[in-house]
Design a protein around this motif. Sequence first.
Motif, short mmCIF file in Angstrom:
data_model
loop_
_atom_site.label_atom_id
_atom_site.label_comp_id
_atom_site.label_asym_id
_atom_site.label_seq_id
_atom_site.Cartn_x
_atom_site.Cartn_y
_atom_site.Cartn_z
N THR A 1 4.82 13.35 -18.02
CA THR A 1 5.44 12.21 -17.34
C THR A 1 6.84 11.94 -17.86
O THR A 1 7.69 11.43 -17.12
CB THR A 1 4.59 10.95 -17.52
N GLY A 2 7.10 12.26 -19.11
CA GLY A 2 8.42 12.02 -19.65
C GLY A 2 8.45 12.12 -21.16
O GLY A 2 7.43 12.34 -21.82
N VAL A 3 9.65 11.94 -21.70
CA VAL A 3 9.87 11.96 -23.14
C VAL A 3 10.67 10.72 -23.51
O VAL A 3 11.69 10.41 -22.87
CB VAL A 3 10.64 13.23 -23.58
N LEU A 4 10.20 10.02 -24.54
CA LEU A 4 10.93 8.89 -25.09
C LEU A 4 11.58 9.36 -26.38
O LEU A 4 10.88 9.75 -27.32
CB LEU A 4 9.99 7.71 -25.36
N LEU A 5 12.88 9.32 -26.43
CA LEU A 5 13.62 9.88 -27.55
C LEU A 5 14.52 8.82 -28.18
O LEU A 5 15.21 8.07 -27.47
CB LEU A 5 14.48 11.06 -27.09
N GLY A 6 14.52 8.75 -29.51
CA GLY A 6 15.34 7.76 -30.19
C GLY A 6 15.54 8.11 -31.65
O GLY A 6 14.99 9.10 -32.15
N THR B 1 11.56 11.56 -32.18
CA THR B 1 12.70 10.98 -32.89
C THR B 1 13.66 12.10 -33.30
O THR B 1 13.26 13.26 -33.45
CB THR B 1 12.26 10.22 -34.15
N ASP B 2 14.91 11.71 -33.46
CA ASP B 2 15.95 12.65 -33.87
C ASP B 2 16.66 12.04 -35.07
O ASP B 2 17.34 11.01 -34.95
CB ASP B 2 16.93 12.89 -32.72
N ALA B 3 16.51 12.67 -36.24
CA ALA B 3 17.09 12.13 -37.47
C ALA B 3 18.60 12.12 -37.42
O ALA B 3 19.25 11.28 -38.07
CB ALA B 3 16.61 12.93 -38.68
N ALA B 4 19.20 13.02 -36.66
CA ALA B 4 20.66 13.10 -36.58
C ALA B 4 21.24 12.14 -35.54
O ALA B 4 22.46 12.01 -35.43
CB ALA B 4 21.10 14.53 -36.26
N ARG B 5 20.39 11.49 -34.82
CA ARG B 5 20.85 10.59 -33.75
C ARG B 5 21.45 9.33 -34.34
O ARG B 5 20.94 8.77 -35.31
CB ARG B 5 19.69 10.27 -32.83
N ARG B 6 22.51 8.82 -33.73
CA ARG B 6 23.17 7.60 -34.18
C ARG B 6 23.08 6.53 -33.09
O ARG B 6 23.06 6.84 -31.90
CB ARG B 6 24.65 7.88 -34.50
N GLY B 7 23.05 5.29 -33.52
CA GLY B 7 22.98 4.18 -32.57
C GLY B 7 21.54 3.77 -32.28
O GLY B 7 20.61 4.58 -32.43
N PRO B 8 21.32 2.53 -31.83
CA PRO B 8 19.96 2.02 -31.59
C PRO B 8 19.39 2.37 -30.22
O PRO B 8 18.20 2.16 -29.97
CB PRO B 8 20.15 0.51 -31.72
N ALA B 9 20.19 2.89 -29.30
CA ALA B 9 19.72 3.17 -27.94
C ALA B 9 18.65 4.27 -27.94
O ALA B 9 18.64 5.16 -28.79
CB ALA B 9 20.89 3.57 -27.04
N VAL B 10 17.76 4.18 -26.97
CA VAL B 10 16.71 5.19 -26.81
C VAL B 10 16.81 5.80 -25.41
O VAL B 10 17.36 5.18 -24.48
CB VAL B 10 15.32 4.57 -27.02
#
Length: 205
Positions: free
Chosen positions: A130-135, A158-167
């Motif tokens: 159905t989808g992927v929730l990524l943050g 989750t992505d450890a290298a991701r910046r910012g609070p948006a998902v």
Amino acid sequence: MGGRYKITGDKYPRMRPVRRRGRLAFAGVACVTVLGVLGWGTLQLIDVFTGGDKASAAGAAGCSEATAKASAPPAAVAVPKPAQVTVNVFNATTRGGLAQKTADELKKRGFRVGDVGNATEEYDKKVDGTGVLLGPAAALKTSLPVLGTQLPAADRRTDAARRGPAVDLIIGNGFKELTRKADADAALAKLAAPRPTPAVEKKSC
């Protein structure tokens, strides 16, 4: 009796032995000592039995206290409200307009909408569910669970290298629509106030 030995004075010598008062006094003291020891021993026995009852009562009280603590509801989980969550919606399917339609519905439900468009090459046409929730890693127990109430079957990553609070909400091939608003609202309420769980270890009583 005459001669050299004469009886003088007005007292006559006793013909019976003198009472030995010292022995009587010693016997009396001994009796008192024995009675004291017996009394002390009796008190010790009473204390032993009484102490056991008190220990049992204390143990029962401890078990009752543990049960009371175990049934007490925990504090509500501090999760953000939908208005505090920014969601980027990306379409990884071949169906056009799906990302914008989903973003509009999320906005109606109180979420903040960020970027809307097609998914990146990493996910485009590669999401079968159905989808992927990524943050970011910090969103695993905050923003992602809140967004997950709108699409419970989506995979959370989750992505450890991701910046910012948006998902991100990446729509997959198995997506039909977001969960019903009534069900999503109930899930949000449950997320903010979970069921009570035991707070202390169980004690055998």
